[in-house]
Structures are given as C-alpha cells and as structure tokens.
Write an enzyme that holds these catalytic residues in place. Sequence first.
Site, PDB file in Angstrom:
ATOM      1  N   LYS A 194      12.619  -2.277 -31.736  1.00 33.71           N
ATOM      2  CA  LYS A 194      10.978  -1.857 -32.445  1.00 33.71           C
ATOM      3  C   LYS A 194      11.639  -1.438 -33.533  1.00 33.71           C
ATOM      4  CE  LYS A 194       7.555   1.390 -30.634  1.00 33.71           C
ATOM      5  NZ  LYS A 194       6.717   2.205 -29.393  1.00 33.71           N
TER       6      LYS A 194
ATOM      7  N   SER B   4       2.626   1.453 -27.344  1.00 27.99           N
ATOM      8  CA  SER B   4       3.216   0.676 -28.875  1.00 27.99           C
ATOM      9  C   SER B   4       4.089  -0.149 -29.354  1.00 27.99           C
ATOM     10  CB  SER B   4       3.413   1.753 -30.008  1.00 27.99           C
ATOM     11  OG  SER B   4       4.509   3.028 -28.830  1.00 27.99           O
TER      12      SER B   4
ATOM     13  N   SER C 299       4.779   4.293 -24.331  1.00 28.29           N
ATOM     14  CA  SER C 299       4.507   3.237 -25.042  1.00 28.29           C
ATOM     15  C   SER C 299       6.068   2.548 -24.779  1.00 28.29           C
ATOM     16  CB  SER C 299       4.849   3.610 -26.341  1.00 28.29           C
ATOM     17  OG  SER C 299       3.315   4.201 -26.934  1.00 28.29           O
TER      18      SER C 299
HETATM   19  N1  GLN Z   1      -0.489   5.191 -26.571  1.00 29.80           N
HETATM   20  C1  GLN Z   1      -0.211   6.941 -26.700  1.00 29.80           C
HETATM   21  C2  GLN Z   1      -0.138   7.275 -28.308  1.00 29.80           C
HETATM   22  O1  GLN Z   1      -1.084   6.586 -29.115  1.00 29.80           O
HETATM   23  C3  GLN Z   1       1.329   6.441 -26.336  1.00 29.80           C
HETATM   24  C4  GLN Z   1       1.820   6.227 -28.178  1.00 29.80           C
HETATM   25  C5  GLN Z   1       3.125   6.456 -27.781  1.00 29.80           C
HETATM   26  O2  GLN Z   1       3.903   6.180 -26.297  1.00 29.80           O
HETATM   27  N2  GLN Z   1       4.419   5.979 -28.708  1.00 29.80           N
HETATM   28  O3  GLN Z   1      -0.132   8.177 -28.423  1.00 29.80           O
END
Ligand code: GLN
Length: 471
Positions: A66, A141, A165
């Site tokens: 990532k 994400s 994410s």
């Molecule tokens: N969707 C969540 C956020 O936007 C989690 C994102 C993540 O785990 N990086 O904060």
Amino acid sequence: MLAHELRARLARKELSPKEVAEAYLKRVQALDPGLGAFLTLNERVLEEAERVDPGLPLAGLPVAVKDNIVTKGLRTTAGSRLLETFIPPYEATAIARLRALGALVLGKTNLDEFGMGSSTEHSAFFPTKNPFDPGRVPGGSSGGSAAAVAADLVPLALGSDTGGSVRQPAAFCGVYGLKPTYGRVSRYGLIAYASSLDQIGPLARSVRDLALLMDAMAGFDPLDATSLDLPPRFQEALAEPLSPLRLGVVREALSGNSPGVERALGEALEVFRTLGFGIKEVSWPTLPLALNAYYILAPAEASANLARYDGTLYGYRAEGEELWPVVEATRGRFGLEVKRRILVGTFVLSSGYYEAYYARAQAFRRRLRAEAKALFQEVDLLLLPTTPHPAFPLGGRPDPLAMYREDLYTVGASLAGLPALSFPAGFEGHLPVGLQLVAPWGQDERLLRVALAFEEATDRAFLRTPLGEAF
Ligand code: GLN
C-alpha cells in the site's frame, strides 16, 4: 496458486524468482489498466529477482505494498498530490524485514488519500475497480492491495488499517485481511493518519499466506515506541490442534444486513457448530456508537499528523516567496475529504469544544474497550459481519456520512486495539461477502487458527479468482 504453494515451488527450484516476477508483471500490464490497483511499479524488480539469495525463506515471493508504507528509493505518494513525487530515503520496518527474507516488492498500490476513505475513490490519482465487478468499488482505503490480490496480480499484499481499511476491502474483494493487535507490526515508515489506531496488516488468498507475512514482519521494533514485544508464532500456531472454542455472535451486528451477509453468517455458524464450537449471542452495547467516537478521534489525530505537509520540509511546495501564501497554496492541494477531516479534527480539539467532543470520545473509547474485555470472559472469540453488505457501486456514496457508515462493524476492534480478521464466507450474487472474527488482545494467532479451520471445513468454497491466476 496461493503464496505458500508458490513459495514451495520456488524452494524446490521448479520456478525461478525471475520467472515468477515476470509472470506477475505481465498480468499487471495486461489487467491493471482496467483495475487501477497499482500507482507505481518497482522497475528494479526483475534485477532484484535475479540477485535474490535463493536460500532465504521468502526468496522470490512478490508482495504489493500500500502506497502509504515507505519504500526506500521507490516513490511513495499516500495517494496524495502532496507526496506525488516523494522518493523516501528510508525503508519501513515491515518492508525491511520482508526484503531481508527475500521477498520482492512488485509495486505500490492505490489507496484513499492518507488512508481516509472506504472505497479508494478518494485517491488523488484514480479510483480502483473491484475485480468481481468493474462498476463497483474494491473498498478502502487499502483497495489497491485488495484488488491486486483478488485479481492475482500479486500473491500477497500489505495494507494498513486504522478503522477497517484492511478488513473492509478484503471483504469486498473476497480475500483474507488481518488487522493485528495494535503494536504487533511496527508503524515505523507507515505514513501516519491516526497514530493510536494505525496498524499495517496483510492481505492474501489463504490463511497460511497471512501467517507467512505476519511471521516475517511482526515483532518488537525499537523504532516504534508503541511496538509490542510479542514475538510472532503464526505458522507454528496453524500446525497446532484446534481445541473447540466459545464463539460469541455480536447481537448489535445482527440487524440491517443484506440478505447475502445474513445467509453467510447463518451458514458460518453451522460450520463452526460442526467443528464443535460453542455458540452464544453476546452484547457489545457501545458498538453501534463506535463510529461516532471514531470519526472524532481519527480526524483529531489526523489534523495533528497532517500539519507537517506545509511545503517547508518535504513533498509538494507551491510557488511563491512569502511563507504564509506558500503554506496556504501547498495545503490547498489536499483532496476534499482530507480537508474535511482536518477541519473536523481541528474543531474537536479547539478550546471550548475539546471537552464536549474529544474528551468524551476518549472516555467512550475506554468504555468500549472495557466492555470488549469483559466479553472475553464469556467467549474466546467474537464473530460479526465485516460489512453490512457487499461492494457498492462506484460513486454510490456521495454523502460523506454515508461513506463513514460503511465502517460500522470494523471501528470497534480498532478503538479497542484488538486483532480482527476478515475472511471470505459467501457470495451475494456475483459479489463476495466477508465475515469478521475478533480475538482478545494479543491473540492474533488464535484468529488465524480458527479461520484456517473454517477454510479447511468449507474446502475453500469461497475463494474465486474472477480474472484467473498467474500460476
Ligand atoms: N474508512 C475509515 C476512515 O476513513 C478507515 C480508514 C482506514 O482504516 N485507514 O477513516
């Protein structure tokens, strides 16, 4: 072929690291234009494959990373215009450890800018598509990593999980994804979003493959002050006999789910019953409100962490002579969602509102944690859906609050610092459905042991490769 099978063939010299790297690169070139999983390919990967010591335990195994995990000498953008040309001068600990064991970084995968989102549509560059349906999101994400693994553009990938994410995209793309106990994998070199929640986690198409990555990258790191001294023993744990455990089904996650999710949950319970597990409905009363606390705490930490992108240190810098206009124009380059988080985070930390929002959310987090701890007196593991429904259409969540609600079932384990795993457990039409297991603090190995039992009992029935396989 799964990563551990590929590794065995590499060890037996039936395949060479270069052949493997070439095969995956070829798939990326053929399929990624339609998916958008990768932001950057490692142009030196074939050279590295030729040079890798074949005696190393992971020699020649390709991994996608990532793009919020820094890779020395390889562009790392965090999905942001502010880091569009950033070439890190150092390596994240997780990457250094994987490379030391012979793994090869194939490329860097797409994500919501700085990890903020649940669909990968907030990437500053382009959205990633779901390999099961190009009209749908892969989740986020870590959407690029999940899509790459599901399409077998790479056998293994790393994501990061702050509020879901790794788990949510794993569920949307029909693969496995683990969010370790907070502190088990070093955060050194993980570009910070919300530091008290951020964890690097693996994505793969089998439990054994997750174990390979965890054994390679977890463990104490003096470079991360929150790192735990809890040596990983994942592969060892998978070889041990499974004693039937007490499984708690979380009541607060039983209503409002789509038919396919409901069905998968019912069927999984049957499988666990057959395996001898005791099943009990349990209550985690604060879970439905965890989202509210998460979307105060995560933006608060983000607003502080993102203050560093002001054009004076590194990354993008707007043209100009005067300091303030340069800072303003530089920070103007953040995407809309990132700006929204910075505004919310700054607001909840501001004098006069701190007690009403931030302090209350912290108190709530302690309560949620205490409740989870008490639950684990009654049961050994929790089971709940990873998401209330399968992957939604691209552009399907234009309201930011609707996007936040996607994280309903994942933020609980995040706020509590607990290990949680999403595993493929069914389909709704052509779309994968994932379920989530949550274990007590530090018991990550237990999660994998149980998920392996499920994988074996169901004969990998929920693993599909919609775009075929490299090997
Ligand atoms: N969707 C969540 C956020 O936007 C989690 C994102 C993540 O785990 N990086 O904060």
